[in-house]
Design a protein around this motif. Structure first.
Motif, PDB file in Angstrom:
ATOM      1  N   MET A   1       0.824  -1.208   0.000  1.00  0.00           N
ATOM      2  CA  MET A   1       0.000   0.000   0.000  1.00  0.00           C
ATOM      3  C   MET A   1       0.860   1.260   0.000  1.00  0.00           C
ATOM      4  O   MET A   1       0.549   2.238  -0.662  1.00  0.00           O
ATOM      5  CB  MET A   1      -0.944  -0.004   1.201  1.00  0.00           C
ATOM      6  CG  MET A   1      -2.072  -0.993   1.100  1.00  0.00           C
ATOM      7  SD  MET A   1      -3.147  -0.648  -0.334  1.00  0.00           S
ATOM      8  CE  MET A   1      -3.764   0.969   0.112  1.00  0.00           C
ATOM      9  N   ARG A   2       1.952   1.223   0.766  1.00  0.00           N
ATOM     10  CA  ARG A   2       2.841   2.391   0.800  1.00  0.00           C
ATOM     11  C   ARG A   2       3.471   2.629  -0.572  1.00  0.00           C
ATOM     12  O   ARG A   2       3.705   3.777  -0.960  1.00  0.00           O
ATOM     13  CB  ARG A   2       3.924   2.198   1.856  1.00  0.00           C
ATOM     14  CG  ARG A   2       3.427   2.392   3.276  1.00  0.00           C
ATOM     15  CD  ARG A   2       4.548   2.229   4.280  1.00  0.00           C
ATOM     16  NE  ARG A   2       5.090   0.870   4.284  1.00  0.00           N
ATOM     17  CZ  ARG A   2       6.096   0.482   5.051  1.00  0.00           C
ATOM     18  NH1 ARG A   2       6.680   1.338   5.876  1.00  0.00           N
ATOM     19  NH2 ARG A   2       6.519  -0.771   5.004  1.00  0.00           N
ATOM     20  N   ARG A   3       3.722   1.559  -1.293  1.00  0.00           N
ATOM     21  CA  ARG A   3       4.305   1.694  -2.625  1.00  0.00           C
ATOM     22  C   ARG A   3       3.324   2.335  -3.601  1.00  0.00           C
ATOM     23  O   ARG A   3       3.707   3.110  -4.482  1.00  0.00           O
ATOM     24  CB  ARG A   3       4.734   0.314  -3.122  1.00  0.00           C
ATOM     25  CG  ARG A   3       5.400   0.332  -4.477  1.00  0.00           C
ATOM     26  CD  ARG A   3       6.065  -1.007  -4.757  1.00  0.00           C
ATOM     27  NE  ARG A   3       5.106  -2.098  -4.785  1.00  0.00           N
ATOM     28  CZ  ARG A   3       4.454  -2.475  -5.881  1.00  0.00           C
ATOM     29  NH1 ARG A   3       4.649  -1.833  -7.013  1.00  0.00           N
ATOM     30  NH2 ARG A   3       3.621  -3.483  -5.848  1.00  0.00           N
ATOM     31  N   TRP A   4       2.048   2.024  -3.451  1.00  0.00           N
ATOM     32  CA  TRP A   4       1.030   2.548  -4.359  1.00  0.00           C
ATOM     33  C   TRP A   4       0.487   3.910  -3.950  1.00  0.00           C
ATOM     34  O   TRP A   4      -0.129   4.598  -4.768  1.00  0.00           O
ATOM     35  CB  TRP A   4      -0.135   1.555  -4.453  1.00  0.00           C
ATOM     36  CG  TRP A   4       0.163   0.364  -5.297  1.00  0.00           C
ATOM     37  CD1 TRP A   4       0.716  -0.819  -4.907  1.00  0.00           C
ATOM     38  CD2 TRP A   4      -0.038   0.249  -6.705  1.00  0.00           C
ATOM     39  NE1 TRP A   4       0.861  -1.673  -5.957  1.00  0.00           N
ATOM     40  CE2 TRP A   4       0.404  -1.053  -7.088  1.00  0.00           C
ATOM     41  CE3 TRP A   4      -0.548   1.097  -7.681  1.00  0.00           C
ATOM     42  CZ2 TRP A   4       0.346  -1.503  -8.398  1.00  0.00           C
ATOM     43  CZ3 TRP A   4      -0.600   0.636  -8.994  1.00  0.00           C
ATOM     44  CH2 TRP A   4      -0.170  -0.638  -9.339  1.00  0.00           C
ATOM     45  N   LEU A   5       0.711   4.307  -2.696  1.00  0.00           N
ATOM     46  CA  LEU A   5       0.097   5.523  -2.177  1.00  0.00           C
ATOM     47  C   LEU A   5       0.437   6.772  -2.996  1.00  0.00           C
ATOM     48  O   LEU A   5      -0.476   7.550  -3.334  1.00  0.00           O
ATOM     49  CB  LEU A   5       0.491   5.717  -0.708  1.00  0.00           C
ATOM     50  CG  LEU A   5      -0.137   6.939  -0.009  1.00  0.00           C
ATOM     51  CD1 LEU A   5      -1.658   6.836  -0.030  1.00  0.00           C
ATOM     52  CD2 LEU A   5       0.374   7.038   1.429  1.00  0.00           C
ATOM     53  N   PRO A   6       1.712   7.039  -3.338  1.00  0.00           N
ATOM     54  CA  PRO A   6       1.999   8.252  -4.131  1.00  0.00           C
ATOM     55  C   PRO A   6       1.253   8.278  -5.459  1.00  0.00           C
ATOM     56  O   PRO A   6       0.744   9.332  -5.872  1.00  0.00           O
ATOM     57  CB  PRO A   6       3.517   8.176  -4.348  1.00  0.00           C
ATOM     58  CG  PRO A   6       4.018   7.331  -3.229  1.00  0.00           C
ATOM     59  CD  PRO A   6       2.946   6.310  -2.992  1.00  0.00           C
ATOM     60  N   LEU A   7       1.177   7.128  -6.135  1.00  0.00           N
ATOM     61  CA  LEU A   7       0.487   7.072  -7.418  1.00  0.00           C
ATOM     62  C   LEU A   7      -1.010   7.286  -7.250  1.00  0.00           C
ATOM     63  O   LEU A   7      -1.647   7.973  -8.058  1.00  0.00           O
ATOM     64  CB  LEU A   7       0.755   5.729  -8.089  1.00  0.00           C
ATOM     65  CG  LEU A   7       0.284   5.577  -9.537  1.00  0.00           C
ATOM     66  CD1 LEU A   7       0.888   6.644 -10.422  1.00  0.00           C
ATOM     67  CD2 LEU A   7       0.637   4.186 -10.068  1.00  0.00           C
ATOM     68  N   VAL A   8      -1.572   6.728  -6.192  1.00  0.00           N
ATOM     69  CA  VAL A   8      -3.000   6.912  -5.925  1.00  0.00           C
ATOM     70  C   VAL A   8      -3.300   8.385  -5.656  1.00  0.00           C
ATOM     71  O   VAL A   8      -4.304   8.931  -6.136  1.00  0.00           O
ATOM     72  CB  VAL A   8      -3.442   6.040  -4.729  1.00  0.00           C
ATOM     73  CG1 VAL A   8      -4.856   6.405  -4.290  1.00  0.00           C
ATOM     74  CG2 VAL A   8      -3.371   4.565  -5.094  1.00  0.00           C
ATOM     75  N   VAL A   9      -2.437   9.039  -4.894  1.00  0.00           N
ATOM     76  CA  VAL A   9      -2.617  10.462  -4.592  1.00  0.00           C
ATOM     77  C   VAL A   9      -2.559  11.290  -5.873  1.00  0.00           C
ATOM     78  O   VAL A   9      -3.392  12.179  -6.099  1.00  0.00           O
ATOM     79  CB  VAL A   9      -1.550  10.938  -3.588  1.00  0.00           C
ATOM     80  CG1 VAL A   9      -1.594  12.459  -3.448  1.00  0.00           C
ATOM     81  CG2 VAL A   9      -1.765  10.278  -2.238  1.00  0.00           C
ATOM     82  N   ILE A  10      -1.577  10.994  -6.724  1.00  0.00           N
ATOM     83  CA  ILE A  10      -1.436  11.730  -7.987  1.00  0.00           C
ATOM     84  C   ILE A  10      -2.668  11.543  -8.863  1.00  0.00           C
ATOM     85  O   ILE A  10      -3.234  12.509  -9.399  1.00  0.00           O
ATOM     86  CB  ILE A  10      -0.174  11.266  -8.744  1.00  0.00           C
ATOM     87  CG1 ILE A  10       1.095  11.696  -8.001  1.00  0.00           C
ATOM     88  CG2 ILE A  10      -0.176  11.804 -10.166  1.00  0.00           C
ATOM     89  CD1 ILE A  10       1.373  13.169  -8.018  1.00  0.00           C
ATOM     90  N   LEU A  11      -3.115  10.298  -9.028  1.00  0.00           N
ATOM     91  CA  LEU A  11      -4.267  10.022  -9.877  1.00  0.00           C
ATOM     92  C   LEU A  11      -5.546  10.631  -9.311  1.00  0.00           C
ATOM     93  O   LEU A  11      -6.365  11.183 -10.059  1.00  0.00           O
ATOM     94  CB  LEU A  11      -4.433   8.510 -10.046  1.00  0.00           C
ATOM     95  CG  LEU A  11      -3.342   7.807 -10.856  1.00  0.00           C
ATOM     96  CD1 LEU A  11      -3.573   6.299 -10.872  1.00  0.00           C
ATOM     97  CD2 LEU A  11      -3.287   8.343 -12.278  1.00  0.00           C
ATOM     98  N   SER A  12      -5.716  10.552  -7.994  1.00  0.00           N
ATOM     99  CA  SER A  12      -6.907  11.133  -7.367  1.00  0.00           C
ATOM    100  C   SER A  12      -6.918  12.646  -7.545  1.00  0.00           C
ATOM    101  O   SER A  12      -7.946  13.247  -7.871  1.00  0.00           O
ATOM    102  CB  SER A  12      -6.939  10.780  -5.879  1.00  0.00           C
ATOM    103  OG  SER A  12      -6.988   9.376  -5.689  1.00  0.00           O
ATOM    104  N   GLY A  13      -5.763  13.262  -7.320  1.00  0.00           N
ATOM    105  CA  GLY A  13      -5.675  14.703  -7.507  1.00  0.00           C
ATOM    106  C   GLY A  13      -5.932  15.112  -8.945  1.00  0.00           C
ATOM    107  O   GLY A  13      -6.563  16.151  -9.196  1.00  0.00           O
ATOM    108  N   ALA A  14      -5.455  14.308  -9.893  1.00  0.00           N
ATOM    109  CA  ALA A  14      -5.675  14.618 -11.304  1.00  0.00           C
ATOM    110  C   ALA A  14      -7.162  14.582 -11.650  1.00  0.00           C
ATOM    111  O   ALA A  14      -7.669  15.463 -12.357  1.00  0.00           O
ATOM    112  CB  ALA A  14      -4.902  13.636 -12.175  1.00  0.00           C
ATOM    113  N   VAL A  15      -7.866  13.562 -11.160  1.00  0.00           N
ATOM    114  CA  VAL A  15      -9.300  13.439 -11.448  1.00  0.00           C
ATOM    115  C   VAL A  15     -10.079  14.573 -10.790  1.00  0.00           C
ATOM    116  O   VAL A  15     -10.915  15.234 -11.430  1.00  0.00           O
ATOM    117  CB  VAL A  15      -9.829  12.074 -10.965  1.00  0.00           C
ATOM    118  CG1 VAL A  15     -11.353  12.019 -11.091  1.00  0.00           C
ATOM    119  CG2 VAL A  15      -9.191  10.947 -11.761  1.00  0.00           C
TER     120      VAL A  15
END
Length: 229
Positions: A1-15
């Motif tokens: 989860m920690r590995r995916w967290l930055p990407l999830v934040v970026i994608l969520s912010g983009a949407v």
């Protein structure tokens, strides 16, 4: 989860940004708020550059549709110099955020799959890695490569972070200078009630030098091919 967290934040912010901020990150917003921005700059000459750079970094990091307007704003508020320096630093930092998020979340696993695959995808990746610096510079110098793609490809292929940073910073200077220069002249454009000519970068006298720089970046690749032949 920690590995995916930055990407999830970026994608969520983009949407979220694309849905709720699209209408605000526009030339019309800059035009309508120009006097307030100038007043804030005059009242906070040291804070304003920090606020601007932070906003620009977030725009690029979340791939929001306002990077071009941000470049114009940098020129409008700070002039060609130091406006171009602020624009280049902010765009590079925002690109680095995407690069690291993708690399941490997807980079190693996707890179391993590409290396283990056969066919054109692997050949393409090997070709890019063999001419890494030239390819990175060309993607930045030629203004037809989407900025997000130019951040995504190096992360997937495992490009070294320091090499990504310096080629990004160096490669975006020419186009960044053009748009900062346009932004520096927005006062007269606003006074005439017109919109800036953002397509100027595709004019021959602008695009020609950019393609010339791209050709110089491609020269080591051509030399390698002749040496192999």
């Amino acid at each position: 989860m920690r590995r995916w967290l930055p990407l999830v934040v970026i994608l969520s912010g983009a949407v979220i940004g694309a849905v709720f901020l699209r209408d605000y990150l526009s030339f019309d917003t800059l035009r309508d708020n120009r006097e307030a921005l100038i007043a804030y700059r005059a009242a906070h000459p040291l804070l304003m550059p920090a606020v601007f750079i932070t906003a620009y970094v977030l725009i690029v990091a979340f791939s929001l549709p306002g990077a071009l307007v941000a470049s114009l704003t940098g020129g409008f508020l700070f002039g060609v110099f130091p406006g171009v320096a602020y624009n280049v630093v902010a765009a590079t930092l925002g690109s680095l955020a995407i690069f690291l998020a993708v690399r941490i979340g997807l980079g190693e696993g996707l890179k391993a799959r590409i290396d283990a695959s056969d066919g054109r995808v692997r050949q393409l990746s090997e070709g890019i890695r063999a001419n890494e610096i030239s390819v990175l510079l060309i993607m930045r110098l030629v203004p037809v490569v989407p900025f997000f793609i130019a951040n995504l490809i190096p992360a997937v292929l495992g490009v070294a972070t320091w090499r990504f940073v310096w080629t990004t910073g160096l490669g975006i200077i020419p186009a960044g200078l053009v748009y900062t220069w346009i932004g520096a002249g927005l006062g007269e454009v606003f006074a005439r009630g017109e919109a800036p000519d953002l397509g100027i970068i595709f004019e021959p006298y602008i695009l020609g030098p950019l393609l010339g720089l791209a050709a110089l970046a491609l020269l080591p690749v051509v030399i390698k091919r002749f040496q192999r032949a």
